[in-house]
Design an enzyme around this catalytic site. Structure first.
Site, mmCIF file in Angstrom:
data_model
loop_
_atom_site.group_PDB
_atom_site.id
_atom_site.type_symbol
_atom_site.label_atom_id
_atom_site.label_comp_id
_atom_site.label_asym_id
_atom_site.label_seq_id
_atom_site.Cartn_x
_atom_site.Cartn_y
_atom_site.Cartn_z
ATOM 1 N N GLU A 435 24.513 -97.806 -34.119
ATOM 2 C CA GLU A 435 23.153 -97.703 -34.682
ATOM 3 C C GLU A 435 22.187 -97.135 -33.630
ATOM 4 O O GLU A 435 21.029 -97.520 -33.552
ATOM 5 C CB GLU A 435 22.712 -99.095 -35.178
ATOM 6 C CG GLU A 435 21.642 -99.119 -36.263
ATOM 7 C CD GLU A 435 21.866 -98.159 -37.410
ATOM 8 O OE1 GLU A 435 22.945 -98.214 -38.024
ATOM 9 O OE2 GLU A 435 20.962 -97.366 -37.673
HETATM 10 C C1 LIG Z 1 33.071 -100.008 -33.579
HETATM 11 C C2 LIG Z 1 32.161 -98.888 -33.971
HETATM 12 C C3 LIG Z 1 31.618 -98.862 -35.244
HETATM 13 C C4 LIG Z 1 30.803 -97.793 -35.640
HETATM 14 N N1 LIG Z 1 30.339 -97.721 -36.933
HETATM 15 C C5 LIG Z 1 29.749 -96.573 -37.367
HETATM 16 C C6 LIG Z 1 29.466 -96.362 -38.754
HETATM 17 O O1 LIG Z 1 29.691 -97.235 -39.589
HETATM 18 N N2 LIG Z 1 28.942 -95.173 -39.136
HETATM 19 C C7 LIG Z 1 28.690 -94.166 -38.243
HETATM 20 O O2 LIG Z 1 28.230 -93.116 -38.647
HETATM 21 N N3 LIG Z 1 28.929 -94.341 -36.919
HETATM 22 C C8 LIG Z 1 29.462 -95.511 -36.460
HETATM 23 N N4 LIG Z 1 29.744 -95.680 -35.128
HETATM 24 C C9 LIG Z 1 29.391 -94.624 -34.193
HETATM 25 C C10 LIG Z 1 28.233 -94.994 -33.285
HETATM 26 O O3 LIG Z 1 27.039 -95.087 -34.012
HETATM 27 C C11 LIG Z 1 28.186 -93.964 -32.147
HETATM 28 O O4 LIG Z 1 29.324 -94.210 -31.336
HETATM 29 C C12 LIG Z 1 26.913 -94.020 -31.350
HETATM 30 O O5 LIG Z 1 25.814 -93.613 -32.136
HETATM 31 C C13 LIG Z 1 26.965 -93.141 -30.089
HETATM 32 O O6 LIG Z 1 27.486 -91.882 -30.365
HETATM 33 P P1 LIG Z 1 28.694 -91.320 -29.447
HETATM 34 O O7 LIG Z 1 29.738 -92.377 -29.406
HETATM 35 O O8 LIG Z 1 29.090 -89.998 -29.944
HETATM 36 O O9 LIG Z 1 28.083 -91.213 -28.009
HETATM 37 P P2 LIG Z 1 27.258 -89.955 -27.419
HETATM 38 O O10 LIG Z 1 26.259 -89.488 -28.385
HETATM 39 O O11 LIG Z 1 28.221 -88.981 -26.864
HETATM 40 O O12 LIG Z 1 26.481 -90.673 -26.216
HETATM 41 C C14 LIG Z 1 27.145 -91.085 -25.018
HETATM 42 C C15 LIG Z 1 26.122 -91.739 -24.098
HETATM 43 O O13 LIG Z 1 25.111 -90.801 -23.771
HETATM 44 C C16 LIG Z 1 23.821 -91.293 -24.085
HETATM 45 N N5 LIG Z 1 23.019 -90.179 -24.591
HETATM 46 C C17 LIG Z 1 23.323 -89.310 -25.574
HETATM 47 N N6 LIG Z 1 22.321 -88.434 -25.749
HETATM 48 C C18 LIG Z 1 21.367 -88.745 -24.865
HETATM 49 C C19 LIG Z 1 20.070 -88.209 -24.550
HETATM 50 N N7 LIG Z 1 19.557 -87.174 -25.222
HETATM 51 N N8 LIG Z 1 19.355 -88.809 -23.564
HETATM 52 C C20 LIG Z 1 19.843 -89.867 -22.906
HETATM 53 N N9 LIG Z 1 21.053 -90.403 -23.153
HETATM 54 C C21 LIG Z 1 21.802 -89.863 -24.124
HETATM 55 C C22 LIG Z 1 24.033 -92.394 -25.105
HETATM 56 O O14 LIG Z 1 23.035 -93.385 -24.994
HETATM 57 C C23 LIG Z 1 25.400 -92.930 -24.714
HETATM 58 O O15 LIG Z 1 25.272 -93.929 -23.741
HETATM 59 C C24 LIG Z 1 30.514 -96.768 -34.703
HETATM 60 C C25 LIG Z 1 31.041 -96.820 -33.409
HETATM 61 C C26 LIG Z 1 31.864 -97.853 -33.048
HETATM 62 C C27 LIG Z 1 32.457 -97.845 -31.659
#
Ligand SMILES: Cc1cc2nc3c(=O)[nH]c(=O)nc-3n(C[C@H](O)[C@H](O)[C@H](O)COP(=O)(O)OP(=O)(O)OC[C@H]3O[C@@H](n4cnc5c(N)ncnc54)[C@H](O)[C@@H]3O)c2cc1C
Length: 591
Positions: A435
């Protein structure tokens, strides 16, 4: 194994002594008298203790299994889900027009905490459905609402939210899932979504997926994204289930916690979907639900800490180790219980003062959502929108820390799975990530929310804190609260000024301090909550309320928070005022 008892008395205190719901002029609140709310919370507590909590470890141990495209949930989940449905718990705060009970969102939040504390992974099947219900309720056509909502309110059909793709999480503008318009007004949805919570399972007859995808003509980035309803089984006009849609679960993830909830890779292979809301305005549709969804995750943070705390407290009273430094307290035993030791007390007080403060903040925000939705109160809506990244980011960071702190009370036994304490920490960890990861919450707070509507909401917040302090100027008993709150609030304002002065010249200066700002504001919010709770507890004592110990313990816990936690604000401010120089000093190659 850990046990759980719903903190009904603490919740009643917030509803009736602090928020004074029966007197609040909000439609639907008139029924919330002491007897009614107590009956609802007690009953939810029974379901939580007797049905959900015993399944928490089972879900963790067994996890979900994908076999021939079907996901099997852990043993006992199916029966428990039926019990939740039959008890009407899934419909509590839903619209009566679609079979809901129409209770205020605040009551849904209180009951939600009880269920999440008892079994977070299990409760997500219903929680996600509520999110999808809200999206269709807010943005759906009359026909869509009539078709999907009654079955979603009863949880005969569950819901999901599909945003994330392998190459796009935070940056949704990179999305590749496509939506191609068809002659009959539907769309063909093609693409892969990952990490989809409750994407496939055996608890419901149908699953209503809400999928973000790009339809032609929307332009680059997030602007081109639209939201679609994509059911697992197509729904006939008479409401019966039709053909299986072209979508499938390709894999479920092995993960650190919430093993009882299936996290799915979802493949959409030209699946039939229908537009929800306006074309190319999918992000806007998602954002209108963001407040509720993020509040729900912020709640998960402290709800896990609450469950962990309850067990740590019991253990600290039971486990005999060492003697109190001020003299033996258990002369008949070989040693004194852990709870005599000041460092164990510190640990337990950290947990207790955080959990009770976070609950107060969450309930207050839920009350503001009721004001905004049921009364159209724009000021309440602005304030809650400002608070949401704090509730999500601060409360889930601290909730995880406190689950680890509870584990620490058990010493080595906390690390051994048999005691069940590691599950609280493992389950709580995800709330910091999904989220919107917490770093992104901080970004949202500093980059967007502080300046939203010309900074009017943050100014309203500062005015509110000032008024709260001023209201108690005459009451010497409140001095410990108001003095600490005034200092912390000034530090928060100073940090905001620093961003305003530096942010235009060097955006990195603001963003290097955004995480500290989110925590600084979290402490100020909890300081405000403790001030209000102390005021309410003194008022109850002055009125001769029966349970003196309860109110005195509230005041003592609040004093602890003000004295031992609010000083962190000075540290956060000091870090913020160093700007970006040390943060950005190294080149990427030099790391
Ligand atoms: C168990 C689980 C359940 C989930 N359930 C759902 C679901 O039901 N539906 C759904 O759609 N998704 C779901 N997700 C996905 C989740 O919402 C994402 O993993 C999350 O939003 C982060 O995206 P990412 O993993 O691609 O990380 P990335 O976007 O690659 O980010 C990696 C890191 O970089 C940081 N970061 C990224 N961009 C920036 C920026 N511009 N400035 C500073 N820092 C930044 C982030 O804070 C993070 O720490 C789930 C994930 C898990 C692990």
């Amino acid at each position: 194994m850990p046990s759980y008892t719903a903190p009904v008395k603490d919740m009643q205190f917030l509803l009736h002594d602090v928020l004074m719901v029966s007197d609040a002029d909000v439609p639907g609140y008139a029924d919330l008298d002491q007897g009614f709310t107590s009956a609802v919370l007690e009953e939810a507590g029974k379901v939580a203790s007797d049905v959900l909590a015993p399944l928490n470890a089972v879900g963790d141990r067994e996890g979900c299994v994908l076999e021939n495209g079907v996901v099997r949930t852990p043993k006992g989940f199916d029966a428990a889900f039926k019990a939740m449905k039959e008890g009407g718990w899934t419909a509590l705060d839903c619209d009566p027009e679609y079979g809901g009970q129409g209770l205020p969102y605040l009551m849904g939040t209180a009951v939600g905490e009880i269920f999440v504390s008892a079994n977070m992974a299990f409760n997500m099947y219903q929680g996600l459905t509520h999110g999808a219900y809200s999206a269709i309720h807010t943005h759906g056509t009359a026909e869509q609402k009539a078709k999907y909502l009654p079955k979603m309110v009863s949880c005969d059909w569950t819901g999901t939210m599909n945003l994330t793709e392998p190459h796009c999480g935070t940056d949704l503008g990179l999305m590749r899932t496509k939506a191609e318009p068809q002659a009959d007004g539907s769309y063909k949805i093609t693409g892969q979504k990952i990490f989809i919570s409750a994407g496939e399972h055996d608890l419901a007859e149908n699953i209503i997926h809400l999928v973000l995808a790009k339809a032609p003509g929307g332009g680059e980035g997030t602007k081109g994204i639209s939201l679609f309803i994509v059911p697992k089984f197509l729904v006939n006009d008479d409401g019966s289930l039709g053909a299986r849609n072209s979508l499938s679960c390709g894999k479920i993830e092995e993960k650190m916690g919430i093993h009882g909830n299936a996290t799915c890779v979802m493949n959409y292979d030209g699946a039939t979907g229908w537009l929800l809301g306006d074309l190319h305005k999918g992000m806007r549709a998602m954002f209108t639900m963001m407040n509720e969804a993020r509040l729900g995750v912020g709640l998960q943070g402290y709800a896990q800490a609450e469950a962990a705390y309850q067990n740590a407290l019991a253990y600290a009273k039971d486990r005999l180790q060492g003697r109190a430094v001020t003299g033996t307290e258990n002369p008949d035993g070989p040693a004194d219980p852990l709870i005599v030791h000041p460092d164990i007390r510190r640990n337990l007080m950290d947990q207790k003062s955080f959990v009770e403060g976070a609950r107060a903040l969450t309930f207050w925000a839920a009350h503001l959502i009721d004001r905004s939705v049921r009364q159209g109160d724009a000021a309440a809506e602005g304030l809650v929108s400002l608070m949401i990244p704090v509730i999500k980011g601060f409360q889930t960071d601290k909730g995880f820390d406190m689950a680890v702190a509870a584990q620490q009370v058990y010493g080595g036994h906390g690390y051994i799975e048999e005691w069940g304490m590691s599950q609280f920490a493992r389950d709580a960890r995800i709330a910091m990530i999904y989220e919107g990861a917490n770093g992104v919450q901080a970004l949202d707070l500093v980059g967007r929310k502080l300046t939203q509507d010309g900074g009017k909401h943050v100014m309203a917040f500062f005015d509110m804190v000032k008024a709260e302090c001023k209201a108690h100027d005459e009451d010497a008993r409140m001095k410990g609260f108001t003095d600490a709150l005034k200092v912390a609030s000034k530090q928060l304002q100073q940090a905001g000024m620093f961003f305003m002065q530096q942010g235009m010249k060097n955006p990195n200066a603001a963003l290097s301090g955004s995480y500290d700002f989110m925590h600084l504001m979290g402490h100020v919010c909890l300081g405000l909550m403790w001030t209000r709770m102390a005021k309410a507890a003194y008022a109850a004592l002055d009125a001769g309320a029966g349970d003196k110990d309860f109110y005195e313990s509230k005041i003592a816990t609040g004093r602890y928070y003000m004295a031992r936690q609010l000083p962190a604000c000075a540290m956060h401010l000091a870090r913020i005022e160093t700007g970006s120089e040390t943060v950005m000093a190294l080149s990427a190659e030099a790391f």
